[in-house]
Design a protein around this motif. Structure first.
Motif, short mmCIF file in Angstrom:
data_model
loop_
_atom_site.label_atom_id
_atom_site.label_comp_id
_atom_site.label_asym_id
_atom_site.label_seq_id
_atom_site.Cartn_x
_atom_site.Cartn_y
_atom_site.Cartn_z
N PRO A 75 1.21 -0.76 4.90
CA PRO A 75 1.22 -2.02 5.66
C PRO A 75 2.58 -2.37 6.26
N ARG A 80 0.50 -5.42 9.51
CA ARG A 80 0.17 -6.67 8.84
C ARG A 80 -0.23 -7.73 9.85
N ARG A 110 2.17 -5.87 -0.27
CA ARG A 110 0.73 -5.70 -0.09
C ARG A 110 -0.06 -6.61 -1.03
N LEU A 113 -0.21 -9.94 0.66
CA LEU A 113 -1.10 -9.84 1.82
C LEU A 113 -2.55 -9.78 1.39
#
Length: 269
Positions: A75, A80, A110, A113
């Motif tokens: 990512p 993202r 991550r 996210l």
């Protein structure tokens, strides 16, 4: 719909036939390690892959796609941003989308996210047991992309996560556990070679997105995707000497697996 194994098998046969005839367009924002494997798996099934991962394009494309995969394997900043845009576009348009929270729990970017995206209500969350436990806040993740927990140990947490997101959670392992928070299905098909092929798990997320386009019953479509994928792995293993020969055999099997093969090999509970 009824959740008996016989009914789910029938639904799986129908969903596979629909994928073959409708060629769903699947947008994949996925990791750089598995792009080729993921695209080839979708093509072998009869779906159409689209690796649209530029932030300025991702949202609009997600609105037009049949399904969306968001995979957190690599990512970077642009990825993202594209993920957030695509999820917003898919949500607005009603496009089903799949979250694959690769290696969450052990890595902070991550993990944060994944929590943000999970709050947006994915139709399906797919991961190994350690990833699912971490996303649900019940674990700290595995060893990189490798699980240190088994799928059965994550079953109750997966059901709770499914109720929280309003979707389906698919926990991959030697026995796959799939739940919508009310009903839980176990798929006892597959082969260990899948764990020794780059992208073996990540490509499944894209296949789940393709099958999600076949109808509104997310539990049935996810079972169909996992069953098709794992039966194809068994068919490939019948003709492979090891992981090296398994990978191309698996693509061949994905292109030929049919309802009869599902009928003869499915082990659902």
């Amino acid at each position: 719909m009824s959740r008996t194994p016989a009914d789910l098998l029938r639904a799986s046969r129908d969903a596979l036939a629909t994928v073959r005839t409708s060629a769903p367009l699947v947008q994949c924002i996925t990791n750089s390690v598995v792009v080729n494997t993921t695209a080839n798996a979708l093509l072998a099934l009869g779906a159409a892959p689209a690796m649209v991962d530029i932030p300025e394009e991702a949202g609009g494309f997600a609105a037009a796609a049949s399904g969306l995969l968001v995979n957190l394997g690599t990512p970077g900043a642009e990825h993202r941003a594209a993920m957030r845009a695509a999820v917003a576009g898919a949500t607005d348009a009603g496009t089903p989308w799949v979250l694959d929270p690769v290696a969450v729990g052990t890595l902070p970017v991550r993990t944060e996210l994944a929590a943000t995206l999970c709050a947006a209500g994915p139709d399906v969350v797919r991961g190994n047991a350690s990833e699912i436990l971490a996303v649900a806040g019940a674990g700290t993740g595995g060893r990189g992309v490798d699980a240190t927990d088994d799928a059965e140990s994550a079953a109750a947490t997966a059901a709770a996560l499914a109720r929280r997101t309003g979707g389906v959670v698919a926990v991959s392992g030697p026995v796959d556990v799939i739940t919508d928070g009310r009903d839980t299905v176990r798929v006892r098909n597959g082969h260990p070679h899948l764990t020794r092929m780059t992208g073996g798990g990540c490509a499944l997320g894209a296949v789940i997105a393709a099958f999600a386009a076949t109808g509104p019953d997310r539990l049935a479509s996810t079972v169909a995707a996992v069953l098709t994928y794992t039966v194809a792995a068994e068919l490939a293993a019948d003709h492979a000497n090891g992981p090296g020969s398994f990978a191309p055999a698996f693509l061949d099997a994905l292109s030929t697996v049919d309802g009869a093969a599902l009928e003869s090999r499915a082990v659902l509970a």
